[in-house]
Scaffold this motif. Structure first.
Motif, short mmCIF file in Angstrom:
data_model
loop_
_atom_site.label_atom_id
_atom_site.label_comp_id
_atom_site.label_asym_id
_atom_site.label_seq_id
_atom_site.Cartn_x
_atom_site.Cartn_y
_atom_site.Cartn_z
N UNK A 43 47.77 -2.63 26.08
CA UNK A 43 47.23 -1.59 25.19
C UNK A 43 46.92 -2.13 23.81
N UNK A 44 47.53 -3.26 23.46
CA UNK A 44 47.24 -3.90 22.16
C UNK A 44 46.16 -4.95 22.27
N UNK A 87 36.06 -9.17 10.42
CA UNK A 87 37.00 -8.09 10.17
C UNK A 87 37.53 -7.52 11.49
N UNK A 88 36.67 -7.42 12.49
CA UNK A 88 37.12 -6.96 13.81
C UNK A 88 38.17 -7.91 14.40
N UNK A 132 45.91 -8.43 13.84
CA UNK A 132 47.01 -7.65 13.26
C UNK A 132 47.67 -6.76 14.31
N UNK A 133 46.89 -6.22 15.23
CA UNK A 133 47.46 -5.41 16.31
C UNK A 133 48.34 -6.26 17.23
N UNK A 143 49.95 -8.94 16.29
CA UNK A 143 51.16 -9.22 15.50
C UNK A 143 52.07 -8.00 15.48
N UNK A 144 51.48 -6.80 15.37
CA UNK A 144 52.30 -5.58 15.40
C UNK A 144 53.02 -5.43 16.74
N UNK A 145 52.32 -5.76 17.82
CA UNK A 145 52.94 -5.65 19.14
C UNK A 145 54.07 -6.66 19.29
N UNK A 146 53.86 -7.87 18.81
CA UNK A 146 54.94 -8.85 18.87
C UNK A 146 56.14 -8.42 18.05
#
Length: 784
Positions: free
Chosen positions: A563-564, A736-737, A743-744, A746-749
């Motif tokens: 999902x990420x 930017x994409x 970043x997503x 990294x957030x999931x990790x």
């Protein structure tokens, strides 16, 4: 020299940590005794003392006599300083527990502190004994059930073997009978059908008799009757006797009740058509289940043995410290009691381990003990310094190559010139796929490192084999190798373009890299981490076919990773279209973007990870009857709606769609944040002793949890960029994409660590250190 407290922390079973002796607490109490024994400071106004006053000529003689007397009587037996009493208590009337209580026989100068020390010592000893007894009873009960099921399996194997022999001899007789029937003008059909029906009935009775000989009773067995065709019609269920199932007080019984319906199907569903009533496949399936249960039982017995030895060492160490501080010899008296206590004197665990070894060697290893030990005691992987060397080597290569790529890209004007838009629209998405995969692998390596550092048993949580589980060094090696290869391909691609090679040839480099990656992933040879690769493929299969496979922890954990990675899946779509439409030859990057099928597939690809995850929630609700899974499914449905609305808004930027994007995205984000913090991480508990966190924390610094909450909140609202659109030109848009996609990841990790930490603490709270394996026979109530 490593302190014993750190050594104990490194060797204890994480899930049983609370059941171990609290060595640090006892050590603090010994320090309090030491502090209380220190002499008080001298008075500020000392009384003048004459050094010659009070001395006598006989003082040396008295001192010599006192020394001689101490040496003369030092070998005599000293009186007991403490007395440990043992009493039996019975709370329920059935279960009798031994409680130890220490009394001071000799007075101490710091009597209060010593009393507190021994009271805590008694409390720890009682706790260790009770836990050891409960686990010992549980494992002994499991062993009795497994032996019973093994006996039943042996009977069924014998029946299958005998039936095979009879079928071979019967086939010869049948051929002889048919030949004589033809010669005598008899019809062979009716006798054959009658023989088949009688044979089937006799097989059923044979199986039931064999199982009943092993103590397995059948519900409604007396009411068996036949159908009109003469075939048996039964509603029978295997019922393990209570004497066996309840031997562990409930622990082993739960294993028996939470099993598959293999044998219920075996008895209740007679053969149809040409199928066998008992076939070899079912026998092999049952044998595999029982073998796995024996392996887990042996593992649990080994953990309990380690538990006993570590606690014994801890009691010995702390009592020696007490003797050293108090100047008394109390350890010998107390250690005698410890050695006679349940967790050290009981030999049931050792005897059961020997019995399991002999049973496993005989039934599952063809009397090959070496082979049996490979299953029962799998070798742990050892860290290799060579892996660390290559991680450093590839990291250095990656940094160097990436610096070269930045310089070449700047010189060729790829990120500044509008003439190079085709590069960003075609080749760059292909490389972005590999970059995001490498970043995700690097984050997973960080997860493995943190889980190992904080003693989180992730191999048990994910049910990985200890001998083949991926370690953090291996994950870093895979990530750095992968990324180095990608950057090297990007550098070669730019160099060849600058050298004037044909664009048709140069633009095939990303495709070659993709082909190599696929070949390595599916390579059947035992190299390049084959167990990990095949496990990854198997998990992906389970995710795609979510409703049809039982959902394990590793399955929905991996589905959450997908999902990420929706931007990565979108890039894969672009890559597939790029090569299938042969855009590397025509260099018409609008061929895919303007296609109707391509645009519609964007919705399907964006929905797929959320859809798979929602299907997993439905399957888990079906299996576990827990409505929380349905509520969790709502989170993925809301995310699916928000993703689809944002794609539509990117194509039709109207005020109406903007309002829909805001409403759907805000609802989905709030839903996700609540589930992240409350359900997945177990935080935001207002009644917790750690303000708005939870009672048990793995990390000692609580501020890290508050910062993690804030970071997850910020990264969850990155979708705001799709509305604001901080973009000036196509180059910045693509960069930017890619940044937001990174970043997503990294957030999931970052999310992964706290999700597994919460699962680990749940296992610790229930003292789960051994897997519950379903068994082929199950205990069922007659009214089910």
């Amino acid at each position: 020299m490593v302190k014993f407290s750190k050594e104990l922390e490194a060797q204890l079973i994480p899930e049983w940590k609370e059941a171990f002796v609290n060595y640090c607490q006892l050590k603090k109490q010994v320090k309090k005794i030491k502090i209380s024994r220190k002499p008080k400071p001298a008075s500020l106004y000392p009384i003048p003392h004459d050094p010659d006053f009070g001395r006598s000529l006989f003082d040396p003689v008295r001192k010599l006599a006192r020394t001689f007397s101490d040496k003369l009587f030092s070998s005599s037996e000293k009186p007991e300083i403490i007395q440990v009493r043992r009493r039996k208590s019975s709370e329920d009337g059935d279960d009798v527990e031994e409680i130890y209580q220490t009394e001071l026989v000799q007075l101490f100068s710091e009597e209060d502190e010593v009393k507190v020390f021994f009271a805590k010592l008694d409390e720890e000893l009682n706790k260790v004994n009770q836990f050891h007894k409960s686990k010992e009873t549980e494992f002994v009960g499991r062993g009795e059930i497994l032996k019973k099921q093994l006996d039943i399996l042996a009977e069924l194997k014998q029946i299958l073997s005998d039936r095979k022999k009879r079928s071979l001899s019967g086939s010869n007789s049948q051929r002889s009978f048919s030949s004589s029937a033809r010669n005598s003008d008899f019809s062979a059909g009716s006798p054959g059908e009658l023989s088949e029906t009688q044979s089937e009935t006799s097989r059923t009775d044979e199986i039931i008799d064999a199982l009943e000989r092993n103590g397995v009773s059948f519900i409604n067995s007396a009411t068996r009757h036949k159908t009109k065709g003469g075939k048996p019609k039964m509603s029978l269920r295997v019922d393990i006797p209570d004497a066996v199932a309840g031997a562990d007080g409930g622990g082993a019984r739960s294993i028996a009740t939470a099993t598959s319906v293999l044998w219920e199907e075996l008895v209740n569903n007679p053969r149809s058509g040409g199928g066998d009533f008992i076939n070899r496949k079912k026998i092999q399936c049952a044998e595999k289940m029982i073998r796995k249960a024996f392996v887990e039982l042996y593992k649990g017995l080994g953990l309990l043995k380690t538990y006993s030895s570590l606690n014994m060492i801890a009691f010995t160490k702390i009592l020696k410290k007490f003797d050293k501080v108090s100047g008394q010899q109390a350890s010998s008296s107390y250690l005698k009691v410890v050695k006679r206590s349940q967790f050290t004197s009981s030999d049931k665990v050792v005897r059961l381990m020997d019995e399991v070894e002999s049973i496993f060697t005989k039934h599952f290893a063809n009397n090959d003990r070496k082979k049996a030990m490979k299953f029962l005691r799998p070798h742990q992987q050892k860290d290799s310094h060579l892996v660390t060397f290559f991680v450093g080597l590839f990291t250095g290569c990656f940094v160097s190559l990436f610096s070269i790529y930045i310089i070449l890209a700047h010189l060729s004007g790829i990120f500044t010139s509008g003439a190079q838009v085709s590069y960003l629209e075609t080749v760059y998405p292909v490389f972005s796929v590999f970059a995001l995969l490498s970043l995700h692998m690097f984050m997973y390596g960080c997860n493995l490192f943190m889980w190992k550092s904080t003693r989180i048993n992730y191999t048990f949580i994910f049910e990985f084999a200890p001998s083949t589980a991926l370690r953090y060094r291996d994950a870093f090696l895979m990530g750095t190798t992968f990324m180095t290869s990608v950057v090297a391909a990007m550098v070669i691609h730019l160099i060849l373009r600058a050298a004037g090679f044909s664009a048709n040839e140069v633009d095939t480099i990303p495709g070659i890299l993709l082909l190599i990656f696929i070949c390595v992933l599916i390579c059947p040879f035992d190299t390049f981490y084959r167990p990990t690769r095949f496990c990854f493929i198997r998990i992906l299969r389970n995710i795609v076919c979510s409703p049809f496979y039982k959902v394990l922890m590793v399955d929905f954990f991996m589905a959450d990773q997908l999902t990420s990675q929706i931007p990565l899946l979108r890039h894969i779509e672009s890559t597939a279209c790029y090569f299938m439409a042969q855009s590397f030859r025509t260099h018409e990057y609008n061929t895919c973007k303007n296609g109707r099928i391509y645009r519609e597939l964007a919705y399907l690809i964006s929905f797929s990870p959320y859809f798979w995850r929602a299907m997993q929630c439905i399957r888990r609700w079906w299996d576990e009857s827990n409505t929380d899974h349905l509520v969790n499914m709502g989170k993925y449905v809301s995310a699916m709606v928000a993703a689809g609305v944002r794609i539509t808004y990117a194509r039709e930027s109207t005020t109406g769609w903007l309002a829909v994007v805001l409403v759907s995205s805000v609802v989905a984000t709030l839903y996700q944040l609540y589930w992240d913090f409350v359900k997945d991480w177990g935080l935001l508990n207002p009644k917790s002793k750690n303000a708005w966190l939870r009672d048990d924390l793995v990390l000692k610094n609580k501020n890290i949890y508050y910062l993690s909450i804030a970071l997850n909140l910020v990264l969850r609202v990155a979708w705001i960029e799709t509305i604001v659109r901080f973009r000036v030109n196509p180059v910045q848009s693509h960069l930017l994409d890619f940044l937001l996609a990174s970043l997503e990841v990294i957030r999931r990790g970052h999310w992964n660590f706290y999700r597994v930490e919460n699962e680990h603490l749940n296992n610790v709270g229930h003292f789960r250190a051994v897997k519950t394996v379903p068994l082929p026979f199950r205990d069922m109530d007659s009214d089910d």
